[in-house]
Design a protein around this motif. Sequence first.
Motif, PDB file in Angstrom:
ATOM      1  N   SER A 102       2.282 -13.936  13.437  1.00  0.00           N
ATOM      2  CA  SER A 102       0.931 -13.492  13.081  1.00  0.00           C
ATOM      3  C   SER A 102       0.913 -11.994  12.749  1.00  0.00           C
ATOM      4  CB  SER A 102      -0.072 -13.815  14.187  1.00  0.00           C
ATOM      5  OG  SER A 102       0.069 -12.941  15.283  1.00  0.00           O
ATOM      6  N   LEU A 103       1.757 -11.195  13.423  1.00  0.00           N
ATOM      7  CA  LEU A 103       1.817  -9.760  13.126  1.00  0.00           C
ATOM      8  C   LEU A 103       2.527  -9.473  11.804  1.00  0.00           C
ATOM      9  CD1 LEU A 103       2.621  -8.397  16.682  1.00  0.00           C
ATOM     10  CD2 LEU A 103       0.508  -8.058  15.389  1.00  0.00           C
ATOM     11  N   LEU A 104       3.429 -10.374  11.428  1.00  0.00           N
ATOM     12  CA  LEU A 104       4.183 -10.235  10.175  1.00  0.00           C
ATOM     13  C   LEU A 104       3.752 -11.341   9.218  1.00  0.00           C
ATOM     14  CD1 LEU A 104       7.713  -9.676  11.741  1.00  0.00           C
ATOM     15  CD2 LEU A 104       6.070  -7.944  11.003  1.00  0.00           C
ATOM     16  N   SER A 105       2.466 -11.570   9.139  1.00  0.00           N
ATOM     17  CA  SER A 105       1.905 -12.765   8.522  1.00  0.00           C
ATOM     18  C   SER A 105       2.123 -12.946   7.023  1.00  0.00           C
ATOM     19  CB  SER A 105       0.406 -12.825   8.819  1.00  0.00           C
ATOM     20  OG  SER A 105      -0.221 -11.670   8.309  1.00  0.00           O
ATOM     21  N   ASN A 106       2.648 -11.963   6.353  1.00  0.00           N
ATOM     22  CA  ASN A 106       2.892 -12.143   4.923  1.00  0.00           C
ATOM     23  C   ASN A 106       4.077 -11.297   4.482  1.00  0.00           C
ATOM     24  OD1 ASN A 106       1.976  -9.457   3.912  1.00  0.00           O
ATOM     25  ND2 ASN A 106       0.002 -10.117   4.706  1.00  0.00           N
ATOM     26  N   LYS A 107       4.557 -11.575   3.305  1.00  0.00           N
ATOM     27  CA  LYS A 107       5.758 -10.871   2.825  1.00  0.00           C
ATOM     28  C   LYS A 107       5.535  -9.375   2.718  1.00  0.00           C
ATOM     29  CE  LYS A 107       5.376 -10.850  -2.196  1.00  0.00           C
ATOM     30  NZ  LYS A 107       6.020 -11.158  -3.442  1.00  0.00           N
ATOM     31  N   TRP A 108       4.316  -8.963   2.397  1.00  0.00           N
ATOM     32  CA  TRP A 108       4.072  -7.535   2.207  1.00  0.00           C
ATOM     33  C   TRP A 108       4.255  -6.765   3.494  1.00  0.00           C
ATOM     34  CZ3 TRP A 108       4.949  -6.325  -2.380  1.00  0.00           C
ATOM     35  CH2 TRP A 108       4.494  -7.088  -3.456  1.00  0.00           C
ATOM     36  N   LYS A 109       3.807  -7.307   4.612  1.00  0.00           N
ATOM     37  CA  LYS A 109       3.958  -6.594   5.884  1.00  0.00           C
ATOM     38  C   LYS A 109       5.430  -6.394   6.220  1.00  0.00           C
ATOM     39  CE  LYS A 109      -0.458  -7.749   7.925  1.00  0.00           C
ATOM     40  NZ  LYS A 109      -1.176  -8.440   8.993  1.00  0.00           N
ATOM     41  N   VAL A 110       6.224  -7.411   6.003  1.00  0.00           N
ATOM     42  CA  VAL A 110       7.661  -7.296   6.270  1.00  0.00           C
ATOM     43  C   VAL A 110       8.277  -6.246   5.352  1.00  0.00           C
ATOM     44  CG1 VAL A 110       9.860  -8.526   6.241  1.00  0.00           C
ATOM     45  CG2 VAL A 110       7.821  -9.665   7.124  1.00  0.00           C
ATOM     46  N   LEU A 111       7.889  -6.252   4.088  1.00  0.00           N
ATOM     47  CA  LEU A 111       8.441  -5.278   3.139  1.00  0.00           C
ATOM     48  C   LEU A 111       7.937  -3.859   3.412  1.00  0.00           C
ATOM     49  CD1 LEU A 111       8.372  -7.400  -0.134  1.00  0.00           C
ATOM     50  CD2 LEU A 111      10.286  -7.007   1.437  1.00  0.00           C
ATOM     51  N   ILE A 112       6.714  -3.725   3.866  1.00  0.00           N
ATOM     52  CA  ILE A 112       6.187  -2.407   4.252  1.00  0.00           C
ATOM     53  C   ILE A 112       7.009  -1.861   5.420  1.00  0.00           C
ATOM     54  CG2 ILE A 112       4.226  -1.219   5.332  1.00  0.00           C
ATOM     55  CD1 ILE A 112       2.405  -3.175   3.649  1.00  0.00           C
ATOM     56  N   ILE A 113       7.260  -2.706   6.402  1.00  0.00           N
ATOM     57  CA  ILE A 113       8.069  -2.283   7.548  1.00  0.00           C
ATOM     58  C   ILE A 113       9.462  -1.887   7.082  1.00  0.00           C
ATOM     59  CG2 ILE A 113       9.194  -3.075   9.679  1.00  0.00           C
ATOM     60  CD1 ILE A 113       6.591  -4.760  10.134  1.00  0.00           C
ATOM     61  N   ARG A 114      10.053  -2.689   6.196  1.00  0.00           N
ATOM     62  CA  ARG A 114      11.386  -2.373   5.670  1.00  0.00           C
ATOM     63  C   ARG A 114      11.404  -0.967   5.071  1.00  0.00           C
ATOM     64  NH1 ARG A 114      12.823  -5.185   0.260  1.00  0.00           N
ATOM     65  NH2 ARG A 114      11.428  -3.515  -0.385  1.00  0.00           N
TER      66      ARG A 114
END
Length: 113
Positions: free
Chosen positions: A16-28
Amino acid sequence: MSVKVGQQCPVEKTVSLLSNKWKVLIIRELLIETQRFNALQRTLGGITQKVLTSNLKEMEKSGLVNREVFPVTPPHVEYSLTSRGRSLEPILETMAVWGLAYMAEEELQLEES
């Protein structure tokens, strides 16, 4: 794996905290360096201003991202990961290793066909 804390599954919480690809890529991208909004948008490529703003606000609210406003003209805002956000680094590293293995397998299958 069915570990639950109370009624909530920890895997479900992470998703739920990493609910979409953009959040994961932002973190990256923020694992690499602190970035201003426009630089982050350019680096991500394909993300709209509205989607980036929305994701950053959600991530700030959940304690993953820090937003620092510098009192200059024009306003200068930088985004960085909090220690909680940085703690996701091993998860992203594991995802990268798995993704590399998957892509290599996929390539072998294409060569064999």
